[in-house]
Design an enzyme around this catalytic site. Structure first.
Site, PDB file in Angstrom:
ATOM      1  CG  ASP A   1      39.551  35.048  37.498  1.00 27.02           C
ATOM      2  OD1 ASP A   1      39.105  36.184  37.441  1.00 27.02           O
ATOM      3  OD2 ASP A   1      40.379  34.599  38.152  1.00 27.02           O
TER       4      ASP A   1
ATOM      5  NE  ARG B   1      46.804  31.990  41.740  1.00 30.35           N
ATOM      6  CZ  ARG B   1      45.633  32.201  41.689  1.00 30.35           C
ATOM      7  NH1 ARG B   1      44.743  31.740  41.074  1.00 30.35           N
ATOM      8  NH2 ARG B   1      45.138  33.291  42.701  1.00 30.35           N
TER       9      ARG B   1
ATOM     10  CD  GLU C   1      41.770  31.671  36.358  1.00 29.09           C
ATOM     11  OE1 GLU C   1      41.201  31.760  37.557  1.00 29.09           O
ATOM     12  OE2 GLU C   1      42.761  31.885  36.269  1.00 29.09           O
TER      13      GLU C   1
ATOM     14  CG  HIS D   1      44.381  37.444  42.697  1.00 27.01           C
ATOM     15  ND1 HIS D   1      44.060  38.511  42.061  1.00 27.01           N
ATOM     16  CD2 HIS D   1      44.022  36.406  42.035  1.00 27.01           C
ATOM     17  CE1 HIS D   1      43.540  38.159  40.857  1.00 27.01           C
ATOM     18  NE2 HIS D   1      43.302  36.873  40.960  1.00 27.01           N
TER      19      HIS D   1
ATOM     20  CG  ASP E   1      66.249  29.366  37.928  1.00 23.43           C
ATOM     21  OD1 ASP E   1      66.097  28.278  37.380  1.00 23.43           O
ATOM     22  OD2 ASP E   1      66.549  30.295  37.164  1.00 23.43           O
TER      23      ASP E   1
HETATM   24  C1  3PY Z   1      39.482  31.572  40.785  1.00 21.85           C
HETATM   25  O1  3PY Z   1      38.590  31.281  41.566  1.00 21.85           O
HETATM   26  O2  3PY Z   1      39.481  32.351  39.673  1.00 21.85           O
HETATM   27  C2  3PY Z   1      40.931  31.229  40.914  1.00 21.85           C
HETATM   28  O3  3PY Z   1      41.938  31.776  40.475  1.00 21.85           O
HETATM   29  C3  3PY Z   1      41.069  30.131  42.177  1.00 21.85           C
HETATM   30  O4  3PY Z   1      40.413  30.563  43.220  1.00 21.85           O
HETATM   31 MG    MG Z   2      41.282  33.168  38.945  1.00 22.52          MG
END
Ligand code: 3PY
Ligand code: MG
Length: 252
Positions: free
Chosen positions: A175, A70, A149, A45, A84
């Site tokens: 999410d 991430r 999530e 994000h 890498d």
């Molecule tokens: C979420 O809360 O969806 C995340 O990916 C982590 O904050």
């Molecule tokens: Mg998320």
């Protein structure tokens, strides 16, 4: 720097982390001096590329903080690039099945253990070839955390947690709330109950659980519940909330 599992297993209690979303070397280095146990560099994000992440990784390298990255998605190409450039622990978003989790583990391991493409002397991870045993031992250093999530992930969390090579599972409340019909309201009782169910399943599988805390009270509660790694804030939150509070105080 120790592997994710060694770092988690080294001591009881929750490791407290800070999300890095500013995509900036200099602020990353400041955050690395603050005493947080881990920093998460967000490629999902935040406006990051492998190039910008590399700079941040180099900026925090001198500091004793566990670094997690991430990727935007758990595909083999992105995973190979992140490894890498020298990330050791990856947090992969939106994992919904054991098959998907196994594919992510495979993407992080060289053949015959997996399908990771080979760059040895040209990768920062091998210290540009100086680490002679890199290809043979890289799999021992990689930590894979998958994010739970969604409703689908919740239904499969026990199977996902059981996948060999999945070192930890991290609940994304934002999410998860959206997936369960509570967009923007992770505090909804249904979402909170889902988090507790996922936590129980992860622990039953013997894997460490992580979570993104909603605020300081939630962070303390999740740590007391037994979450092994808890994100307790973001670099953007520190800047924006600090700035707003300062202005409020001075205008009062
Ligand atoms: C979420 O809360 O969806 C995340 O990916 C982590 O904050
Ligand atoms: Mg998320």
């Amino acid at each position: 720097m120790s592997t994710f599992r060694d770092w988690i297993d080294a001591a009881p209690g929750a490791r407290l982390g800070l999300w890095q979303a500013l995509a900036c070397n200099y602020t990353a280095e400041i955050c690395a001096t603050l005493g947080f146990d881990w920093l998460l560099f967000d490629g999902e994000h935040a406006p990051n590329t492998a190039q910008t992440l590399l700079g941040q990784l180099q900026a925090v390298a001198p500091y004793p903080v566990h670094v997690i990255a991430r990727p935007p998605v758990g595909d083999a190409v992105t995973i190979k690039q992140y490894l890498d450039i020298g990330f050791g622990t990856l947090l992969v978003p939106m994992v919904e099945s054991a098959e998907q989790a196994a594919a992510i583990v495979s993407a992080a391991r060289f053949p015959p253990r997996g399908i990771r493409g080979v760059a040895s002397s040209t990768s920062r991870a091998s210290r540009f070839g100086a680490q002679a045993d890199y290809l043979a031992t890289a799999h021992e250093r990689v930590g894979i955390i998958v994010q739970i999530e969604s409703g689908a992930a919740l239904a499969a969390v026990g199977e996902i947690a059981a996948v060999e090579g999945v070192d930890g599972l991290f609940i994304g409340p934002a999410d998860l709330a959206a997936s369960l019909g509570h967009l923007g309201n992770p505090r909804a009782p249904e979402v909170q109950a889902a988090i507790d169910r996922a936590f129980a399943a992860i622990r039953a599988a013997g894997k460490p659980a992580g979570i993104f805390a909603l605020d300081a009270d939630d962070a303390r509660a999740r740590a007391a519940q037994g979450f092994a790694f808890v994100s307790i804030g973001t670099d953007i939150g520190l800047l924006a909330n600090g700035g707003r509070a300062l202005l409020r105080t001075c205008r009062a």
